[in-house]
Design a protein around this motif. Structure first.
Motif, PDB file in Angstrom:
ATOM      1  N   GLU A   1     -18.073   8.606 -17.314  1.00 21.16           N
ATOM      2  CA  GLU A   1     -16.829   8.310 -18.023  1.00 21.16           C
ATOM      3  C   GLU A   1     -15.616   8.840 -17.258  1.00 21.16           C
TER       4      GLU A   1
ATOM      5  N   ILE B   1     -12.095   6.424 -15.523  1.00 21.99           N
ATOM      6  CA  ILE B   1     -10.683   6.480 -15.906  1.00 21.99           C
ATOM      7  C   ILE B   1      -9.814   6.450 -14.654  1.00 21.99           C
TER       8      ILE B   1
ATOM      9  N   SER C   1      -4.135   7.380 -16.011  1.00 21.00           N
ATOM     10  CA  SER C   1      -4.550   7.810 -17.353  1.00 21.00           C
ATOM     11  C   SER C   1      -5.349   9.109 -17.337  1.00 21.00           C
ATOM     12  N   TRP C   2      -5.475   9.717 -16.173  1.00 23.19           N
ATOM     13  CA  TRP C   2      -6.286  10.930 -16.028  1.00 23.19           C
ATOM     14  C   TRP C   2      -5.798  12.049 -16.943  1.00 23.19           C
TER      15      TRP C   2
ATOM     16  N   VAL D   1      -4.178  12.012 -19.624  1.00 28.44           N
ATOM     17  CA  VAL D   1      -4.302  11.749 -21.056  1.00 28.44           C
ATOM     18  C   VAL D   1      -5.756  11.773 -21.503  1.00 28.44           C
ATOM     19  N   LYS D   2      -6.647  11.200 -20.694  1.00 27.86           N
ATOM     20  CA  LYS D   2      -8.017  10.966 -21.129  1.00 27.86           C
ATOM     21  C   LYS D   2      -9.017  12.057 -20.769  1.00 27.86           C
ATOM     22  N   HIS D   3      -8.776  12.760 -19.650  1.00 19.39           N
ATOM     23  CA  HIS D   3      -9.834  13.665 -19.190  1.00 19.39           C
ATOM     24  C   HIS D   3     -10.075  14.812 -20.165  1.00 19.39           C
TER      25      HIS D   3
ATOM     26  N   LYS E   1      -9.747  14.707 -23.472  1.00 20.26           N
ATOM     27  CA  LYS E   1     -10.496  14.180 -24.610  1.00 20.26           C
ATOM     28  C   LYS E   1     -11.961  13.990 -24.251  1.00 20.26           C
ATOM     29  N   LEU E   2     -12.237  13.494 -23.037  1.00 24.94           N
ATOM     30  CA  LEU E   2     -13.623  13.322 -22.603  1.00 24.94           C
ATOM     31  C   LEU E   2     -14.341  14.662 -22.550  1.00 24.94           C
TER      32      LEU E   2
ATOM     33  N   ASP F   1     -15.028  15.758 -26.138  1.00 25.93           N
ATOM     34  CA  ASP F   1     -16.133  14.983 -26.699  1.00 25.93           C
ATOM     35  C   ASP F   1     -17.472  15.463 -26.152  1.00 25.93           C
TER      36      ASP F   1
END
Length: 253
Positions: A214, A218, A222-223, A225-227, A229-230, A233
């Motif tokens: 995952e 990305i 968007s790194w 913002v998303k990393h 959250k990953l 999770d």
């Protein structure tokens, strides 16, 4: 002056309450019920809070490279599971989810979705029965208690022996040893612990592989913002995966 003191105390209390509510995960210690233990003559009892020996460190786990996790997956599953299998299953799951998003509607107008398929390489609902299965389970559990699998999930660098590497903290080294000892002791009182332990660490390395897949998917923009959250999770998934093992080891102590 007294009113100012009460206001200050109230603010501190509210601040503490808000911080408590925002805690991302509860520690395993808070999730175990109290244990009531009766005496042999059943005339008295004691209340004891089961203690938990942690079986992993989330930060260290997520620093394990994908190829290393792949090696441990192959080892613990007897070759039935690997990073390639996990990636293939993830693609199949994504396809099913995409198909579900096209919305299959019922006559009442409500949308229905099929359940995502489970990984056939790690689906074990019962204790192994055949000699081959028992042998594979014994080998995998030995890899946990005598190998360096557990050291890896605590960030312990292996030196090829029992000595602590100079780059490994004493805390991580002791945590790994305590986890191994707890597993061996629990296995002496509960046969099911062996299977639970092996399945748990297989799930652990599956989570690592999925996390890296995952992260690779990305984009650069968007790194940021998303990393995070990953990572959150994955940490949550690890907590869920290890809960049965933590509870099982605590119950057998």
């Amino acid at each position: 002056m007294p009113s100012r003191s009460r206001s200050s105390t109230s603010n501190k209390t509210n601040s503490h309450t808000n911080n408590s509510k925002s805690a991302p995960l509860l520690s395993p210690q808070t999730q175990l019920p109290l244990r009531f233990e009766y005496s042999d003559d059943l005339e008295s009892f004691s209340i004891r809070q089961p203690t938990i020996v942690m079986m992993y460190d989330a930060e260290s786990v997520l620093e394990i490279p994908r190829d290393v996790a792949d090696g441990y997956l192959i080892l613990l599953s007897g070759g039935l599971n690997s990073a390639k299998v996990v990636a293939s299953h993830k693609q199949q799951t994504n396809k099913i989810n995409n198909n579900n998003n096209t919305t299959t509607t019922t006559s009442s107008g409500e949308s229905t979705a099929q359940q995502t398929s489970s990984n056939p390489a790690t689906d074990t609902q019962a204790q192994p029965q055949s000699p081959e299965q028992l042998s594979a389970l014994s080998l995998a559990f030995t890899a946990l208690t005598d190998g360096n699998v557990i050291e890896a999930v605590f960030g312990v660098q292996s030196t090829g022996g029992i000595k602590r590497n100079k780059h490994t903290s004493q805390q991580a080294y002791n945590a790994a040893r305590n986890a191994k000892q707890a597993l061996m002791e629990a296995a002496c009182t509960s046969e099911s612990i062996r299977l639970v332990a092996v399945e748990t660490y297989i799930k652990c390395f599956e989570i690592i592989v999925k996390y890296h897949l995952e992260m690779d998917s990305i984009g650069l923009w968007s790194w940021c913002v998303k990393h995070q959250k990953l990572r959150e999770d994955a940490t949550r998934n690890l907590n869920e995966a290890f809960r049965p093992l933590h509870e099982g080891v605590a119950a057998s102590s």
